[in-house]
Design an enzyme around this catalytic site. Sequence first.
Site, PDB file in Angstrom:
ATOM      1  N   HIS A  47       0.795  -1.321   0.233  1.00 31.38           N
ATOM      2  CA  HIS A  47       0.030   0.043  -0.135  1.00 31.38           C
ATOM      3  C   HIS A  47       0.919   1.371   0.191  1.00 31.38           C
ATOM      4  O   HIS A  47       0.579   2.259  -0.513  1.00 31.38           O
ATOM      5  CB  HIS A  47      -0.937  -0.001   1.166  1.00 31.38           C
ATOM      6  N   HIS A  94     -10.217   2.533  -1.826  1.00 27.71           N
ATOM      7  CA  HIS A  94     -10.463   2.367  -0.334  1.00 27.71           C
ATOM      8  C   HIS A  94     -11.211   0.940  -0.277  1.00 27.71           C
ATOM      9  O   HIS A  94     -12.353   0.876   0.163  1.00 27.71           O
ATOM     10  CB  HIS A  94     -11.265   3.213   0.415  1.00 27.71           C
ATOM     11  N   ASP A 116      -5.453  14.908   0.143  1.00 30.14           N
ATOM     12  CA  ASP A 116      -4.241  14.783  -0.662  1.00 30.14           C
ATOM     13  C   ASP A 116      -4.516  16.207  -1.716  1.00 30.14           C
ATOM     14  O   ASP A 116      -3.440  16.633  -2.133  1.00 30.14           O
ATOM     15  CB  ASP A 116      -4.541  13.825  -1.777  1.00 30.14           C
ATOM     16  N   ASN A 538      -2.836   5.309  -8.169  1.00 25.80           N
ATOM     17  CA  ASN A 538      -2.997   4.303  -6.849  1.00 25.80           C
ATOM     18  C   ASN A 538      -2.892   2.814  -7.550  1.00 25.80           C
ATOM     19  O   ASN A 538      -3.699   2.859  -8.511  1.00 25.80           O
ATOM     20  CB  ASN A 538      -4.214   4.532  -6.145  1.00 25.80           C
ATOM     21  N   SER A 540      -3.968  -0.957  -6.165  1.00 28.80           N
ATOM     22  CA  SER A 540      -4.565  -1.657  -5.069  1.00 28.80           C
ATOM     23  C   SER A 540      -4.452  -3.194  -5.525  1.00 28.80           C
ATOM     24  O   SER A 540      -5.179  -3.796  -6.424  1.00 28.80           O
ATOM     25  CB  SER A 540      -6.075  -1.381  -4.797  1.00 28.80           C
TER      26      SER A 540
END
Length: 748
Positions: A47, A94, A116, A538, A540
């Site tokens: 992460h 998330h 952010d 991002n 994940s």
Amino acid sequence: MEKEKVSLADAKEHGLTETEFVEIQKILGRIPNSTELGIFSAMWSEHCSYKNSILKLKTLPTKSDKLLAGAGEENAGAMDIGDGLAVVFKIESHNHPTAVEPYQGAATGVGGIMRDIFTMGARPITSLNSLRFGDPKEPRNKYLLTRAVKGIGDYGNSLGIAVGGGELFLHPTFTKNPLVNAMTVGIAKHDEMASASTKGKVGNKVYIVGATTGRDGIHGASFASKDLTKESEEKRSAVQVGDPFMEKLLMEASLEAIQKKLLVGIQDMGAAGISCATSEMSAKGKTGMDVDLDKVPLREADMNAYEIMLSESQERMLVIPEVGKEGELVSIFHKWGLNAVEIGTVTADGILRIRKNGTLKAEIPAESLVLGGGAPRYVREEKRPTYLDEVVKFDPNKIPDLKPDTVPQTLNSLLSSLNISSRRPLYEQYDTEVGLVKVVEPGEDGGLVRIPGTKKGIAVATDCNSRYTYLNPYEGAQIAVCESARNVAATGAEPYGVTNNLNFGNPYIPENYYVFSECVRGLGDACRFLGLPVTGGNVSFYNESPEGPVFPTPTIGMVGVIDDVAKGLRTYPRTKEDVKYALVGNFQPTISASEYLYRSQGLDTGAIPNISLEKEKQTMDALIECRKNGLLTSAKDLSLGGLLVALAKIVIAGKKGVEVNLNELQTKVPRLDALCFGETGASFIVSFLPNDETKVRESFTSKGLSVYTLGSSSAKASLSVKGDGFHWEWTTKSLEVEFESGLKSYFE
């Protein structure tokens, strides 16, 4: 120094490998203690470190003469939009927290991405969300979906940030692993932007501001770096708890401090909390920090150093004020009812020192902890999944074609299906009006928001067809980029930059890593061809359960810029005059891999629609050129459900009739199912005044693109479709009833 030592078993319990544990001992010159192990485990988790993805991400195009903050440089990407203004944007996931505690998991995802943006000195003006859930007919899926949507709505509404768009895709593959990707867009003045760095200012004081620190979210970063299991559902302590009203105060106080130029640097405390903020700011500024945890305002008594360093309590920031500005900084945060407490000092030696109760609890080189520094970087084994060679063997011609008399009911069924029907039950829970920035109604292809104080606008979209990327990772990712760009172009705006959220399974499984690698390659090639920089995003991983991984989902967040929002386009024409409709671009529909095939046959298979990056760019360029020349009255991208679904959406949105003749298209596409419901790339339905038809045609045909006449507006409140051997008609009301029925019952 704390003498307690840890074992290899402790390290593995924290998600570290034996090799990584040995490397930590080399860095420290000794065996770490429990606090240090906790810090390394969080900072070296997938992460925080991107250890299994960073080398692939570095292949993405990141250069642009408009770039002000690129991938990995700051908390979010920033691009120059002229007039001394910057657009600041990012998307983040998330997923794991939402699977366990959907309301707080989704809400704090919104809160984290907002921070952010405003830590960079940008005021958020709109947010989007890209959601994936299982079929809501199953009670658990319905619970996850409805609670997550409520969490997103409650948090964003309390902050006063309008929702500008988003997407929802429902499929059994996401039953145990929902995806919640949140995107926020903000506007900043060039001279009021902030940095997440100490900037080498040795001796400056370090402050923690905002909320108190509790035990919520401990292990949140490492929790997001593991597969979901039944035991995961009991790890609710790893899910953070958000307070949107606290975040609103924190946003206003932070922006005020930035605008008054009181700060050297400011960093959100997200994943890994104080551990991440202190190490990243230090490493970026090539300094160290000396931090006293006894000074950190705590929500719970008797928290030890390990817990304080790894807490992911929300609505907190680490700030470094300019020397002599400390008092003014504290006054601002106190005015907003927030904590502002000095907890340490910037040091020259690059070492992060953590103290508690007068004892040194951790002593770690800051650089060794961070992405791009000492954090590990891997490329995993790849193996092409065997299913990819099987699905392309599917022959759509073996599926019986539709008979003309079955088309009306087929359209009705698709309009009311889970992935095509109205998203009103979602956006009715979101505030889409606050801030007076929204220009288009919810439900358009792309969102369009006004930049306060200017004529300019920002177009926004999030897109990915997870079915396409499952069936063809490389080309599916290219289509995701193009679809997002088309949705921005459909507003009349020029696509400007990309942020991405890459949602995949366990990277240690070779087939998963192959799919991830191919999606990154496709994403990069499409962005390079379209001239779009990737400004960050991002990754994940571990979106996987014992049943297997989710469909790979490289969500694309796109921003575009339009010089005058008043000249933006909608799905439907706003003029009261009669208009003509045409299908423009590169229309090559197929029922393979389509929503129609899934809904009618239960199949996720076949070759995905043909992708031509050249045709995509040419089509968008011609569309934007026509908009700039005032030739178009509307534009609608073709996507899920194909031609008839797009026409129905135009009629529903505009509440005006449309008459269409498909004779010309029937000669090109003889199969009725493909013509009506097949999916394609590089295609728009555009409308224009009759006098402008010649110029519109020339704009597209001069680039080698097709223009098919469809029909015209009608005084009747209906969609009328004629062709060789059929004439169908749906009233606007009947279409609307079907369209609004799909999701409604799940949210009542």
